[in-house]
Every structure is written in structure tokens, then in C-alpha cells.
Design a protein around this motif. Sequence first.
Motif, PDB file in Angstrom:
ATOM      1  N   GLN A 141     -34.477 -72.457 -37.919  1.00 38.96           N
ATOM      2  CA  GLN A 141     -33.547 -72.655 -39.088  1.00 38.96           C
ATOM      3  C   GLN A 141     -34.174 -73.696 -39.941  1.00 38.96           C
ATOM      4  OE1 GLN A 141     -31.092 -70.152 -39.000  1.00 38.96           O
ATOM      5  NE2 GLN A 141     -31.920 -69.787 -37.077  1.00 38.96           N
ATOM      6  N   LEU A 142     -34.917 -74.611 -39.578  1.00 38.96           N
ATOM      7  CA  LEU A 142     -35.427 -75.591 -40.476  1.00 38.96           C
ATOM      8  C   LEU A 142     -36.765 -75.261 -40.943  1.00 38.96           C
ATOM      9  CD1 LEU A 142     -34.896 -78.628 -37.915  1.00 38.96           C
ATOM     10  CD2 LEU A 142     -33.255 -77.697 -39.631  1.00 38.96           C
ATOM     11  N   ASP A 143     -36.830 -75.969 -42.082  1.00 37.36           N
ATOM     12  CA  ASP A 143     -38.209 -75.646 -42.953  1.00 37.36           C
ATOM     13  C   ASP A 143     -39.352 -76.159 -42.214  1.00 37.36           C
ATOM     14  OD1 ASP A 143     -36.891 -74.615 -44.988  1.00 37.36           O
ATOM     15  OD2 ASP A 143     -36.414 -76.424 -46.099  1.00 37.36           O
ATOM     16  N   THR A 144     -40.465 -75.688 -42.347  1.00 37.71           N
ATOM     17  CA  THR A 144     -41.696 -76.076 -41.715  1.00 37.71           C
ATOM     18  C   THR A 144     -42.106 -77.598 -41.997  1.00 37.71           C
ATOM     19  OG1 THR A 144     -42.518 -73.871 -41.803  1.00 37.71           O
ATOM     20  CG2 THR A 144     -44.027 -75.530 -41.196  1.00 37.71           C
ATOM     21  N   SER A 145     -42.387 -78.414 -41.038  1.00 36.12           N
ATOM     22  CA  SER A 145     -42.784 -79.528 -41.195  1.00 36.12           C
ATOM     23  C   SER A 145     -43.689 -80.100 -39.876  1.00 36.12           C
ATOM     24  CB  SER A 145     -41.774 -80.673 -41.357  1.00 36.12           C
ATOM     25  OG  SER A 145     -41.278 -80.856 -40.414  1.00 36.12           O
ATOM     26  N   ASN A 146     -44.393 -81.177 -40.214  1.00 37.48           N
ATOM     27  CA  ASN A 146     -45.263 -81.442 -38.633  1.00 37.48           C
ATOM     28  C   ASN A 146     -44.371 -81.747 -37.488  1.00 37.48           C
ATOM     29  OD1 ASN A 146     -47.665 -81.363 -39.833  1.00 37.48           O
ATOM     30  ND2 ASN A 146     -47.713 -83.502 -40.506  1.00 37.48           N
ATOM     31  N   LEU A 147     -43.119 -82.277 -37.845  1.00 35.32           N
ATOM     32  CA  LEU A 147     -42.265 -82.624 -36.660  1.00 35.32           C
ATOM     33  C   LEU A 147     -41.665 -81.272 -36.172  1.00 35.32           C
ATOM     34  CD1 LEU A 147     -41.029 -84.843 -34.800  1.00 35.32           C
ATOM     35  CD2 LEU A 147     -39.113 -84.635 -36.613  1.00 35.32           C
ATOM     36  N   VAL A 148     -41.207 -80.475 -37.013  1.00 41.27           N
ATOM     37  CA  VAL A 148     -40.672 -79.006 -36.411  1.00 41.27           C
ATOM     38  C   VAL A 148     -41.732 -78.122 -35.850  1.00 41.27           C
ATOM     39  CG1 VAL A 148     -39.869 -76.843 -37.329  1.00 41.27           C
ATOM     40  CG2 VAL A 148     -38.747 -78.996 -38.479  1.00 41.27           C
ATOM     41  N   ASP A 149     -42.945 -78.092 -36.280  1.00 38.43           N
ATOM     42  CA  ASP A 149     -43.987 -77.494 -35.534  1.00 38.43           C
ATOM     43  C   ASP A 149     -44.460 -78.160 -34.054  1.00 38.43           C
ATOM     44  OD1 ASP A 149     -44.171 -75.768 -37.617  1.00 38.43           O
ATOM     45  OD2 ASP A 149     -46.097 -76.691 -38.688  1.00 38.43           O
ATOM     46  N   PHE A 150     -44.170 -79.534 -34.139  1.00 35.99           N
ATOM     47  CA  PHE A 150     -44.401 -80.071 -32.881  1.00 35.99           C
ATOM     48  C   PHE A 150     -43.239 -79.773 -32.059  1.00 35.99           C
ATOM     49  CE2 PHE A 150     -43.737 -83.496 -30.156  1.00 35.99           C
ATOM     50  CZ  PHE A 150     -44.709 -83.592 -29.479  1.00 35.99           C
ATOM     51  N   ILE A 151     -42.225 -79.791 -32.245  1.00 38.12           N
ATOM     52  CA  ILE A 151     -41.266 -79.461 -31.308  1.00 38.12           C
ATOM     53  C   ILE A 151     -41.166 -78.029 -30.857  1.00 38.12           C
ATOM     54  CG2 ILE A 151     -38.758 -79.391 -31.230  1.00 38.12           C
ATOM     55  CD1 ILE A 151     -38.412 -81.850 -33.087  1.00 38.12           C
ATOM     56  N   LYS A 152     -41.474 -77.204 -31.880  1.00 37.85           N
ATOM     57  CA  LYS A 152     -41.745 -75.697 -31.547  1.00 37.85           C
ATOM     58  C   LYS A 152     -42.829 -75.647 -30.468  1.00 37.85           C
ATOM     59  CE  LYS A 152     -40.551 -73.292 -35.535  1.00 37.85           C
ATOM     60  NZ  LYS A 152     -40.951 -72.437 -37.036  1.00 37.85           N
ATOM     61  N   GLY A 153     -43.896 -76.114 -30.664  1.00 40.30           N
ATOM     62  CA  GLY A 153     -45.107 -76.076 -29.731  1.00 40.30           C
ATOM     63  C   GLY A 153     -44.583 -76.722 -28.356  1.00 40.30           C
TER      64      GLY A 153
END
Lengths: 191, 104
Positions: A141-153
Amino acid sequence: MKKTVRKIFFVWEYEKEEQWLNEMSKQGWQLTKATFGKFRFESGTPDEYTYRLELLDKSLSSKENTSYLNFLQDTGIEMVGECRQWIYLRCKTANGGFEPTNRTLYTLTHLLKIQEFIGTTKNKLVAMIALAMCGLLVMEQLDTSNLVDFIKGFCTGIGFAASFVTLAFNPFSRRINRKVKATINELYTCE
Amino acid sequence: MNKNENVVLTEAVFYILLALYSPLHGYGIMQETERMTGGRLKLSAGTLYGAISTMLEKNWIEAVSSDEESRRKEYRITGLGKVVVKTELVRLEELVDNGKKRIE
């Protein structure tokens, strides 16, 4: 002489691990310390000690287990290592090793403890998979950012690892069940 | 008779109860059992620990109170434990009698 060996044994390989430690003992390498994946040996008399892995049903520091370990110590059994609820015990081979008085009863107790352990571990893993999936959903639901990508990974990694271990437990769990049934059949004829 | 008393004892439990007619600690029980059976029955620590815990619950044995705080606990048989042993002995005698009658 001392040496440290790094070796990983999964929970379902406890028999293999025990065999390996006893094999090392026969070659004159006595285990002096064990933690997850790390074994410390000292050279000594070949086959001086016999080793056994045991699963405790409560934490090591609980009152029951302290009294159990004290009891073992009085009978010449010492603890040389621990990894969560698994403990590494050894006793002098000359004193008869760990031969149980009633093999059937011993096997049954041991198997049931392991089954319980698998049950609780599986529950924890399933909870972990569920959490990882929730994490992924929220991050979508959130916009892509380094942190969001990291948590996804991170969530994907945890999810995959937990799923793998959960599935790997299955054949092991079936084998334990078969052994429990065979052991119960033994009880019809022998003490 | 209480249903707890009307049971078939395991060999290990029978010998532990016999050994505890005089107070002993865990290792002492192992030695005494081995002595009584001429070395045939060696109790393993796990079996002994399990048996002691269960028999304490059933009140067949008790911890000797003077030693309560010490790490090495001593145990002895209770009155109930002695009843259990005597009942078992009657059953064992019947077993031996019948066995002998048949094969002789």
C-alpha cells in the motif's frame, strides 16, 4: 590438543548428530562445549565418553530441570553443551553409557517429547509466515522507497525460510509417528 | 483397596521400592539394585529419575526431610509403598507357583 568444528545439524538430524559425536569420541576427540553449529573438542582417550542429546520439555533454568541435571550429575552424567532446549550429555563409556533400563519406555518418552517440540515449532513458524504476509500486504500500500523495499525483501525472506522449514518437518514428523506406533506394539509383549 | 495399590509394578519400580526400605539417594538406589540382582539390573539415570518423580506423586516414597535443602536428596519408602510391595509380592508368588506347576 583442541579443535573447533563448525557443523550444522537440523533438529531432525539429532540421531546423526549423536552418532557423529560418538564417532568423534571413538577417534579420541571428546566434546567439551557445544552451541548451535559450533563444537569444541579436546583430544583424550578414545571412547572414554558416550554422548547423548536430550530434549528438555521446559527451559534449562527451570526448577524441574535444575533438579534433573543435579540428579544426573550425581549418577556420573555431565552436561557439556546446550542449544535452546536440547542438551548434550556425556558419561563414561565404562560405566555402561546411557543404556536405558526399559528401552521401550525410554524410546516412547523421547519420541513424544520430540513430537511436542515439532508441534510448537510448527505453530511458531506458521505464525511467522502469516506475519510476513501481513507485512508484505501493508508494504504494497505504500510508495516505493528504500525502507519499503528493504522490509518487503525481509518479509519475503522470512516467509520463504519459515515455509521451507515447516515443509521439511513433515517427513520427519511422519517418521516419528511411525516409530511411536511400532514402539507401542512392543508394549504388548514386553515391559 | 485403592486402585493405585492394585497394580503390576515394573521390575525397576519393584527394586527401587525394595532398596528404599532404608533411606538412599539416587546413586545409592542404583548401586543397591545392582547388588541385589548380582549386576543384572542396571538402572539408567533417566528411568530412575522418572520412577522417583512418579512414586513421590503417588506417595509410595518420600524425601527424607532432614536433607530437604541439600542437593543430594534421600528417599525412603512410605507405609503405602510397603502395602504396594506386599501386594505385588503375592501376585509374583502366584506367577511363580503357576509357572512351576506347569513346567515341572
